[in-house]
Design a protein around this motif. Structure first.
Motif, mmCIF file in Angstrom:
data_model
loop_
_atom_site.group_PDB
_atom_site.id
_atom_site.type_symbol
_atom_site.label_atom_id
_atom_site.label_comp_id
_atom_site.label_asym_id
_atom_site.label_seq_id
_atom_site.Cartn_x
_atom_site.Cartn_y
_atom_site.Cartn_z
ATOM 1 N N UNK A 253 -11.065 13.912 -5.310
ATOM 2 C CA UNK A 253 -10.260 12.949 -6.053
ATOM 3 C C UNK A 253 -9.745 11.872 -5.120
ATOM 4 N N UNK A 254 -9.697 10.658 -5.632
ATOM 5 C CA UNK A 254 -9.062 9.550 -4.944
ATOM 6 C C UNK A 254 -7.888 9.133 -5.821
ATOM 7 N N UNK B 119 4.167 1.255 1.109
ATOM 8 C CA UNK B 119 4.896 0.019 1.383
ATOM 9 C C UNK B 119 5.276 -0.718 0.097
ATOM 10 N N UNK B 120 6.293 -1.588 0.181
ATOM 11 C CA UNK B 120 6.700 -2.330 -1.018
ATOM 12 C C UNK B 120 5.604 -3.276 -1.500
ATOM 13 N N UNK B 121 5.483 -3.380 -2.818
ATOM 14 C CA UNK B 121 4.571 -4.308 -3.479
ATOM 15 C C UNK B 121 3.137 -4.176 -2.964
ATOM 16 N N UNK B 122 2.690 -2.940 -2.790
ATOM 17 C CA UNK B 122 1.320 -2.700 -2.335
ATOM 18 C C UNK B 122 0.837 -1.370 -2.891
ATOM 19 N N UNK B 123 -0.340 -0.960 -2.480
ATOM 20 C CA UNK B 123 -0.909 0.303 -2.953
ATOM 21 C C UNK B 123 -1.540 1.052 -1.797
ATOM 22 N N UNK B 124 -1.638 2.377 -1.964
ATOM 23 C CA UNK B 124 -2.326 3.211 -0.989
ATOM 24 C C UNK B 124 -3.317 4.100 -1.744
ATOM 25 N N UNK B 125 -4.318 4.569 -1.027
ATOM 26 C CA UNK B 125 -5.279 5.520 -1.572
ATOM 27 C C UNK B 125 -5.119 6.842 -0.839
ATOM 28 N N UNK B 126 -5.041 7.921 -1.594
ATOM 29 C CA UNK B 126 -4.901 9.258 -1.026
ATOM 30 C C UNK B 126 -6.137 10.060 -1.429
#
Length: 175
Positions: free
Chosen positions: A54-55, A93-100
Motif C-alpha cells: 500500500x502507498x 510539513x504544512x501545506x504539503x503531502x507525504x507518501x508512506x
C-alpha cells in the motif's frame, strides 16, 4: 495607548487562529499496490498470510506541521479484523503531502472463516473497511504545540476478476 495596542494584537491573533490557522481535516488516500500479482489460490491455505502493498498519501492542508509516531491501522471484513497495517511515524510539513509505503497483512484464517466471505468472493467483489488513528502533535509557528489525532476510515473494494482496487477515504482531525 499600550493597553489598546495589546488588545488589538490579541484580537488579530484570535481572529487568525479561528480563520487561517483553524485546523482542517487532512486528506488521506490509500493506493493498494501489487494486487495484480495476487493469487486467489493462496486463500485456500488457512495458515497463509497474504500481504498487499500500500502507498498511503497524507495531504496536510494546514499551516502547521503534524508529527505522529508509529501506528497500526486495521482492516475489517464485516466487522471482523482480518488484517493489520503498520504505519511508520512521520512529520507532515504544512501545506504539503507525504507518501508512506507499507503493506496490509491479511490473516487468511479469519477471512475465510467468516460466513460472508465465500459469497462475496464468488460474486467477484470483496469489500473491506480500514481504520487508523494517528495521535500526534501539531506545531504552530514552531512555538505552540498541541495534541491532535487524525482518524481515518477507508472503504476498499477488491475486484477479484479484473484485479482492480478502489478506495475511498474520510479523515477527521480532533484536537
Amino acid at each position: 495607548m499600550s493597553l489598546l495596542f495589546l488588545i488589538i494584537v490579541a484580537i488579530v491573533i484570535v481572529a487568525l487562529f479561528f480563520t487561517i490557522f483553524r485546523p482542517k481535516d487532512p486528506n488521506i488516500i490509500v493506493h493498494p499496490v501489487g494486487f495484480e500479482n495476487f493469487n486467489p489460490s493462496l486463500l485456500t491455505n488457512v495458515t497463509a498470510n497474504v500481504s498487499l502493498g500500500m502507498l498511503i498519501t497524507i495531504e496536510n492542508s494546514n499551516y502547521e506541521n503534524f508529527e505522529y509516531p508509529n501506528a497500526t491501522g486495521y482492516i475489517k471484513f464485516h466487522d471482523t479484523v482480518v488484517g493489520q497495517v503498520p504505519i511508520v511515524g512521520e512529520l507532515v510539513p504544512p501545506r504539503s503531502q507525504i507518501n508512506v509505503n507499507t503493506s496490509a497483512n491479511f490473516m487468511v484464517a479469519k477471512l475465510i472463516n467468516d460466513p460472508n466471505f465465500l459469497s462475496d468472493f464468488l460474486s467477484g467483489i470483496v469489500n473491506f473497511t480500514s481504520t487508523a488513528s494517528l495521535p500526534g502533535k501539531a506545531h504552530m509557528l514552531k512555538i505552540i504545540k498541541f495534541k491532535a489525532t487524525v482518524y481515518s476510515s477507508c472503504d476498499i473494494s477488491l475486484n477479484i476478476t479484473s484485479r482492480n482496487v478502489d478506495s475511498k477515504c474520510i479523515s477527521k482531525i480532533k484536537l
